[in-house]
Motif scaffolding. Structure first.
Motif, PDB file in Angstrom:
ATOM      1  N   GLU A   1       0.829  -1.194   0.000  1.00  0.00           N
ATOM      2  CA  GLU A   1       0.000   0.000   0.000  1.00  0.00           C
ATOM      3  C   GLU A   1       0.872   1.256   0.000  1.00  0.00           C
TER       4      GLU A   1
ATOM      5  N   LEU B   1       2.305   2.616  -2.618  1.00  0.00           N
ATOM      6  CA  LEU B   1       3.222   2.710  -3.761  1.00  0.00           C
ATOM      7  C   LEU B   1       2.575   3.482  -4.908  1.00  0.00           C
TER       8      LEU B   1
ATOM      9  N   VAL C   1       3.472   3.830  -8.972  1.00  0.00           N
ATOM     10  CA  VAL C   1       4.316   3.224  -9.998  1.00  0.00           C
ATOM     11  C   VAL C   1       4.115   3.989 -11.300  1.00  0.00           C
TER      12      VAL C   1
ATOM     13  N   ILE D   1      -5.743  -1.100  -6.156  1.00  0.00           N
ATOM     14  CA  ILE D   1      -4.912  -0.540  -7.219  1.00  0.00           C
ATOM     15  C   ILE D   1      -5.794   0.276  -8.160  1.00  0.00           C
TER      16      ILE D   1
ATOM     17  N   VAL E   1      -0.003   3.882 -11.831  1.00  0.00           N
ATOM     18  CA  VAL E   1      -0.961   3.186 -10.974  1.00  0.00           C
ATOM     19  C   VAL E   1      -0.613   3.472  -9.523  1.00  0.00           C
ATOM     20  N   VAL E   2      -1.638   3.477  -8.700  1.00  0.00           N
ATOM     21  CA  VAL E   2      -1.467   3.821  -7.300  1.00  0.00           C
ATOM     22  C   VAL E   2      -2.127   2.742  -6.445  1.00  0.00           C
ATOM     23  N   ASN E   3      -1.427   2.336  -5.410  1.00  0.00           N
ATOM     24  CA  ASN E   3      -2.006   1.404  -4.442  1.00  0.00           C
ATOM     25  C   ASN E   3      -2.497   2.230  -3.276  1.00  0.00           C
TER      26      ASN E   3
ATOM     27  N   ASN F   1      -5.268   2.889  -0.273  1.00  0.00           N
ATOM     28  CA  ASN F   1      -6.255   2.207   0.567  1.00  0.00           C
ATOM     29  C   ASN F   1      -7.216   3.173   1.230  1.00  0.00           C
TER      30      ASN F   1
END
Lengths: 88, 88, 88, 88, 88, 88, 88
Positions: free
Chosen positions: F31, F33, F35, G2, G82-84, G86
């Motif tokens: 969680e 990150l 990219v 994601i 892309v983003v993780n 939460n």
């Protein structure tokens, strides 16, 4: 009232006085001035300077006299900024 | 009062003292100084440095003495900024 | 109401009046104007100028008359910014 | 007190340890350090690195020992920033 | 609702009407528009313009009609920005 | 504690899986990150990628396993940023 | 979870539909999308587009279908972010 708020001068000066004394003398012309002097080229007898002066109301005639009194000459006025400001 | 608030020096120094000691000695000249030293060129016997110093009131004479005492020499003063500031 | 808020003029002027007087006369056309004049090229008889003017409502006709009265000529209008603003 | 707040090192290292372990070991020298390592060139036996370290008070001697202990060598000190800060 | 919030047009126009009148006519199409017109090239009979228009909801059909009515032609649509915004 | 907060990887991957699936799988490693994957070159059988990953604490070993599991290979670690941060 | 938050597509399209209709159709895929379309090259039968799409959660499959339905083709996916995240 029209105020000169920025000017870039292309100046030729002899080796003496040095860059710092030159900039100091210009800054003494009025409170609030900021003088940024860059040595662009150094020849045998002269230094070419680009002097950027900013301030709320720049006394250009006074500054040119001071430059002449130190043996320098304003080769050209490369940029001027004037503002028509009625706030005071 | 006129204050020197920025200066860029073109300096030649021997290999010793190193860049860090050189910068430290300059910074010790007065509280509030920030010294940014870049090694521009490394020759067999000397290093060419570009040293940018900023601070509220830079003691240039003092700094030049310190540079000379370490075996360096100020080759030229490439840029100066002075301010006519009456706030204190 | 449509307002002209920015303009870049390509102007040719004789050596006299100087750049400062030129910029001052333009700025006097209306309160709130900021005039930034850059000397792009200096020939024997004329100076080429790039004049950027910003302000909340630029009186361009008036400015062109003032430029002509000083012996200058607007060679071209290189950039304009207009705003359709109904806030007042 | 004079503090080293920035430094750019030109470093040669063998392929092992890798870039991440190299950077980690440098960062471990003191709390507050930020280490930015860029691999500039990869040759058969060595990697050329540019390592920028910032922090409130960089322990350069310690860092150089750590680099040497990992088989690397500081080829040159390309930039240093020191501050004369009396705030603490 | 989908809204066009930015567009860059490559436009050819005759010498008349001038750049300012051209920009004004475009801006009049809707409140909130900002029109930035740059003269890219001047040929004997035509001017090439790059016109950047921004606004909360640009009426492109209307703008193209206005350009055609002034004798101009939209040579290409070089950039568009659209937003899917449900806030109102 | 030393944390890896930034890394730039030079990665070779087969055409499948595609760039989006590749980036998604990396982001799933932890969680927080972010990219950013750029396709630098496309050859007949492989794609060269530059993948920049930022986050408060990047699990690099985990990420390299994921890349290998998808048939990719980390060609080099071009940049790392590590922080010695004691705040937690 | 994601989420795809940015993507740059290299797209080929026929002359019709035009750039604006193309961008509009993409933006309609989901609320919150911002679509920036630049025409990179115009050939006799096709236009090359670079389309940058940002949004909190981009439906890429849906967007690719829409592009294909308009006679376009995604030549490549040049960049993805892309983003993780939460947070929700």
């Amino acid at each position: 009232m029209i105020k000169l708020t920025g000017v870039v001068l292309d100046v030729l000066k002899p080796h003496q006085p040095g860059a710092l004394e030159f900039a100091n003398s210009i800054a003494q012309c009025r409170e609030g001035l900021v003088v940024n002097l860059v040595v662009v080229e150094m020849d045998e007898k002269t230094h070419s300077l680009s002097i950027e002066i900013t301030g709320p109301d720049i006394p250009l005639d006074n500054i040119e006299s001071v430059i002449n009194d130190m043996g320098g000459s304003v080769h050209s006025l490369d940029e001027v900024q004037v503002v028509n400001d009625n706030s005071d």
